[in-house]
Design a protein around this motif. Structure first.
Motif, mmCIF file in Angstrom:
data_model
loop_
_atom_site.group_PDB
_atom_site.id
_atom_site.type_symbol
_atom_site.label_atom_id
_atom_site.label_comp_id
_atom_site.label_asym_id
_atom_site.label_seq_id
_atom_site.Cartn_x
_atom_site.Cartn_y
_atom_site.Cartn_z
ATOM 1 N N ALA A 114 47.165 41.773 51.218
ATOM 2 C CA ALA A 114 46.644 40.765 50.295
ATOM 3 C C ALA A 114 46.110 39.544 51.038
ATOM 4 O O ALA A 114 46.652 39.117 52.063
ATOM 5 C CB ALA A 114 47.735 40.341 49.325
ATOM 6 N N ALA A 155 44.938 36.309 46.788
ATOM 7 C CA ALA A 155 45.615 37.376 46.034
ATOM 8 C C ALA A 155 47.113 37.108 45.947
ATOM 9 O O ALA A 155 47.729 37.323 44.894
ATOM 10 C CB ALA A 155 45.346 38.725 46.694
ATOM 11 N N ARG A 200 47.797 34.773 43.205
ATOM 12 C CA ARG A 200 47.719 35.418 41.896
ATOM 13 C C ARG A 200 48.996 36.196 41.604
ATOM 14 O O ARG A 200 49.520 36.163 40.486
ATOM 15 C CB ARG A 200 46.512 36.360 41.826
ATOM 16 N N TYR A 201 49.503 36.915 42.603
ATOM 17 C CA TYR A 201 50.717 37.704 42.391
ATOM 18 C C TYR A 201 51.897 36.796 42.047
ATOM 19 O O TYR A 201 52.735 37.136 41.193
ATOM 20 C CB TYR A 201 51.042 38.527 43.638
ATOM 21 N N ASP A 228 43.982 44.147 39.699
ATOM 22 C CA ASP A 228 42.835 43.325 40.098
ATOM 23 C C ASP A 228 41.549 44.062 39.753
ATOM 24 O O ASP A 228 41.479 45.281 39.845
ATOM 25 C CB ASP A 228 42.852 43.035 41.610
#
Length: 344
Positions: free
Chosen positions: A320, A324, A327-328, A344
């Motif tokens: 990632a 990313a 976002r997680y 995604d």
């Protein structure tokens, strides 16, 4: 997140003179308890620093007047121990000496006050070590009768929670919060025992929630439980707390989210520190990413009750980008599956 949750809970429960008096009166011998004017009990300074600037700290220190005299006072040290300490009698004696030194400094001509040391222990296997200074002396010396009279005397009163039953704790003349604190100190590190005994304490928790400051006190106990209980059993603990109603469940959910957020912040801070140690921007970025990945891995395992993270999900974390990973992190609290986290 406090690094010493046991100490924090104990002090919160018993730092007030009324709560301390109720506990101490139950633990002292009856004649000693009857001699103390408990309505005069007050919190005192429990920190002592010796000439070498070594900080010696006792958990809680109180003073009270004796019933038989307007001028005679007694000190009571209330200590908490989550593990057995063979040197505890020596520690207790050092606190006693420092109290006397302070008294001599304040009133050089006055009689020294009696100092009683009480230890509340929830060592996993019970208190199996020294209870008196005599226990720490060489047995070869103790075996000589002519030397016995010359030995210094100092003993601890040990309240060993490990061997007290639920009925024993519930029979104490303590308020609901203090009873629950002792129960959790005894059981929370053993998740199975905590969950097994939870039902026995529901009525006491309901009583606490209905009283003044009940929600705040329950939040303190819930935070302690989530900090101490094995993460594998946290979901089972939340299911138990749901039995107490929506207010208790809301508190548990809020605290769980706070602990997750604190865990993420701690992981990111660790990443920053590791990056600074590298001394290069690349090192800082790698350290931050590693900290985020490690924290996310733990959070995913906790959220979805996994023993390990599957290789595909772990590969997603490793590959990632920083964006990313952010976002997680945002999805962990609301996602209902691993797939939803990584979508995604």
């Amino acid at each position: 997140m406090t690094a010493r949750p046991h100490d924090a809970l104990f002090k919160t429960a018993f730092e007030g003179p009324a709560a301390a008096a109720a506990l101490l009166r139950a633990l002292l011998p009856a004649e000693a308890g009857d001699a103390i004017a408990w309505d005069t009990l007050s919190r005192d300074n429990a920190s002592f620093v010796d000439v070498a600037l070594v900080d010696h700290h006792s958990d809680l220190l109180f003073s009270a007047r004796l019933r038989t005299s307007e001028t005679a006072w007694i000190y009571l040290l209330l200590e908490h121990q989550s593990t057995g300490d063979p040197a505890m009698p020596l520690r207790g004696l050092s606190y006693q000496v420092r109290i006397w030194e302070r008294c001599r400094k304040d009133q050089p001509q006055a009689w020294l006050p009696l100092v009683i040391a009480v230890v509340v222990s929830h060592a996993r296997d019970g208190w199996t070590t020294s209870r008196s200074l005599e226990d720490m002396l060489d047995p070869a010396v103790r075996a000589l009768p002519r030397l016995t009279a010359l030995m210094p005397r100092f003993s601890l009163l040990i309240e060993d929670l490990t061997y007290l039953s639920d009925a024993d704790l519930q029979a104490r003349s303590l308020a609901a919060f203090q009873k629950l604190a002792l129960w959790l100190l005894r059981d929370a590190r053993d998740s199975v025992r905590l969950l097994d005994s939870f039902g026995t304490w529901i009525s006491t928790m309901v009583e606490l929630l209905a009283g003044p400051d009940g929600l705040e006190s329950f939040a303190t106990l819930t935070r302690y439980m989530f900090q101490v209980v094995d993460p594998v059993h946290r979901e089972s603990l939340r299911a138990k707390i749901r039995l107490l109603g929506p207010r208790a469940e809301e508190i548990a959910m809020t605290i769980a989210e706070q602990l997750i957020e604190e865990g993420m912040q701690k992981g990111m801070q660790k990443g920053r520190q590791e990056g600074r140690q590298e001394g290069r921007q690349e090192g800082r970025q790698e350290g931050l990413a590693e900290g985020q990945i490690a924290t996310l891995r733990r959070l995913l395992m906790f959220k979805f009750k996994l023993q390990t993270l599957d290789p595909a999900s772990d590969a997603c974390l490793q590959a990632a980008t920083p964006e990313a990973l952010d976002r997680y992190v945002e999805r962990v609290l609301t996602a209902d599956s691993l797939a939803a986290v990584f979508a995604d």
